[in-house]
Design an enzyme around this catalytic site. Structure first.
Site, PDB file in Angstrom:
ATOM      1  N   CYS A  84       0.674  -1.110   0.111  1.00  0.00           N
ATOM      2  CA  CYS A  84       0.023  -0.037  -0.050  1.00  0.00           C
ATOM      3  C   CYS A  84       0.869   1.529  -0.009  1.00  0.00           C
ATOM      4  O   CYS A  84       0.561   2.060  -0.779  1.00  0.00           O
ATOM      5  CB  CYS A  84      -1.002  -0.071   1.129  1.00  0.00           C
ATOM      6  N   CYS A  86      -5.785  -3.660   6.557  1.00  0.00           N
ATOM      7  CA  CYS A  86      -6.469  -2.487   6.513  1.00  0.00           C
ATOM      8  C   CYS A  86      -7.808  -2.967   5.814  1.00  0.00           C
ATOM      9  O   CYS A  86      -8.931  -2.453   6.142  1.00  0.00           O
ATOM     10  CB  CYS A  86      -5.957  -1.299   5.641  1.00  0.00           C
TER      11      CYS A  86
END
Length: 450
Positions: free
Chosen positions: A107, A250
């Site tokens: 990410c 996440c």
């Protein structure tokens, strides 16, 4: 806005760290601050997606509250396509093949310092991009106060080199490649340091980045008595200082991992057996070997004690042992493909290039205590050799390297394989020689099974 006014775009997640980062940057003179809230995941089609969507909207609402309080504009942007193709699909592919990829590393590389940074620069006209990461950047000779107190970081780095003079090469590393590329340093608050997650980012993508929290402690004051991040968050009137930290992956949030990932596997998992690594006896059945990670607990139905995964076979067998310290879990070397390792400064470190020998430190998990190692370049791989046995080295994990006593992160890359285990070598484990597998590993205080 005058020609000398600089525009700073700060990522606002709705959490405490990004809020305090924005609070700090709001006071920067001759600048305009813009908040940017990202949405990277679409959970609307998931069977368990309502919980995630509810939390996602709450985070967006909190980010807007922060922006309103600071009287700054906030933009919302979606990078769901980029996240799906660049982070999630490789994660699922790796999972199916028994790899332990870290989506937070991906990410940062693909989204936060890729798509988000590009959007801020091109679409919002940003001169600088800021995030709430706990890390520091040394912008070398940059005389730019917005990028932070460069002289203070220079002093920290020089003091580290005084302790480890053989690492003085770091001062010149990367200059011939691109003098704008900063070096990545660990945070002042070692308990929150996120340099491990940033080790896969191309250093060129850091050259106009600000980490406002790099020199600030999160929860405990320093010996100099500076305010902590939580204390600074009390400036906000809506209780953000009490907000809990986000934990885990996440895009999963608080949902059950097995249930979540099963929705995205292209084929149904194949059941198999749990096998005692020493006796060869079948001790239980599992629903698919991909759901078990080397070093982690293996939930065996009806078992009277806790078992741990120590290895897996291509036929679906999961080898287990009822103690966390078995020789099959330990090895003292690992390998990373040469072309998959990200050197932050854009070039191979000088000692490795000149002598094919780089003394360094390594960690294979976030906040794992650093392990002394030596890095050697082979034909198409890097071999990282440790000075002690290391627990649960698994393919796909990120191996991050550090020098200057652990201050400077020089890069990272996905582990391809480990060396032979102590079990395969017929070597016994000496408890005093073992290294903690993570920051909260208390198992070494217990007596190893006889």
């Amino acid at each position: 806005m005058t020609s000398s006014t600089r525009k700073i775009v700060v990522a606002l997640s709705g959490g405490i760290d990004s809020a305090v980062s924005a609070l700090i940057l709001k006071s920067v003179p001759d600048s305009i601050l813009i908040g940017l809230h990202m949405s990277n995941w679409n959970a609307s089609d998931e069977s368990s997606g309502s919980m995630y969507c509810e939390q996602s909207e709450k985070d967006a609402s909190d980010a807007q509250l922060v922006s309103n309080f600071l009287n700054i504009e906030m933009k919302r942007v979606k990078f769901q396509r980029e996240y799906w193709h660049g982070v999630f699909e490789p994660f699922v592919e790796g999972f199916m093949h028994g790899k332990t990829l870290n989506p937070d590393v991906g990410c940062n590389q693909i989204i936060k310092f890729g798509a988000m940074r590009d959007y801020a620069l091109k679409n919002l006209g940003a001169n600088y991009v800021a995030t709430g990461h706990y890390a520091r950047l040394w912008h070398r000779d940059a005389n730019d106060q917005i990028l932070g107190n460069n002289s203070a970081i220079t002093t920290v780095l020089e003091r580290a080199i005084e302790t480890v003079p053989q690492d003085e090469w770091i001062l010149e590393w990367g200059k011939s490649w691109d003098a704008r590329v900063p070096l990545l340093l660990a945070a002042e608050d070692e308990s929150k340091d996120q340099s491990y997650f940033l080790s896969g980012v191309n250093g060129d993508n850091f050259h106009n980045v600000i980490f406002p929290l790099g020199n600030i402690r999160k929860n405990h004051t320093s010996r100099h008595g500076e305010q902590t991040v939580r204390q600074m968050a009390e400036h906000f009137p809506f209780g953000i200082s009490k907000k809990k930290e986000s934990m885990g992956i996440c895009f999963i949030g608080r949902r059950n991992f097995s249930d979540f990932i099963s929705e995205y596997l292209p084929e149904e998992a194949v059941p198999g057996s749990f096998v005692d690594v020493d006796s060869g006896a079948v001790v239980g059945k599992h629903k698919g070997s991909a759901f078990y990670t080397v070093g982690q607990g293996a939930k065996i139905s009806g078992a009277s004690c806790k078992w741990f995964t120590v290895g897996k076979n291509t036929d679906g067998t999961v080898f287990v042992w009822n103690d966390t310290h078995h020789p099959a879990l330990y090895s003292d070397e690992l390998y990373v493909n040469y072309d998959e390792f990200n050197w932050i400064a854009g070039e191979v470190p000088i000692p490795l290039r000149e002598t094919n020998n780089l003394p360094a430190f390594c960690r294979i998990r976030h906040l794992q205590p650093l392990i002394p190692c030596c890095v050697t370049a082979l034909k198409d791989q890097l071999m990282i050799k440790f000075d002690r046995p290391v627990r649960a080295i698994a393919p796909g994990q990120t191996a991050a390297l550090y020098v200057c006593g652990g201050l400077v992160c020089i890069g990272g890359g996905p582990i391809v394989s480990r060396g032979p285990t102590y079990h395969e070598l017929g070597k016994e484990l000496i408890m005093s020689s073992l290294h903690p597998s993570g920051i909260n590993d208390l198992s070494l205080r217990r007596k190893c099974r006889d």
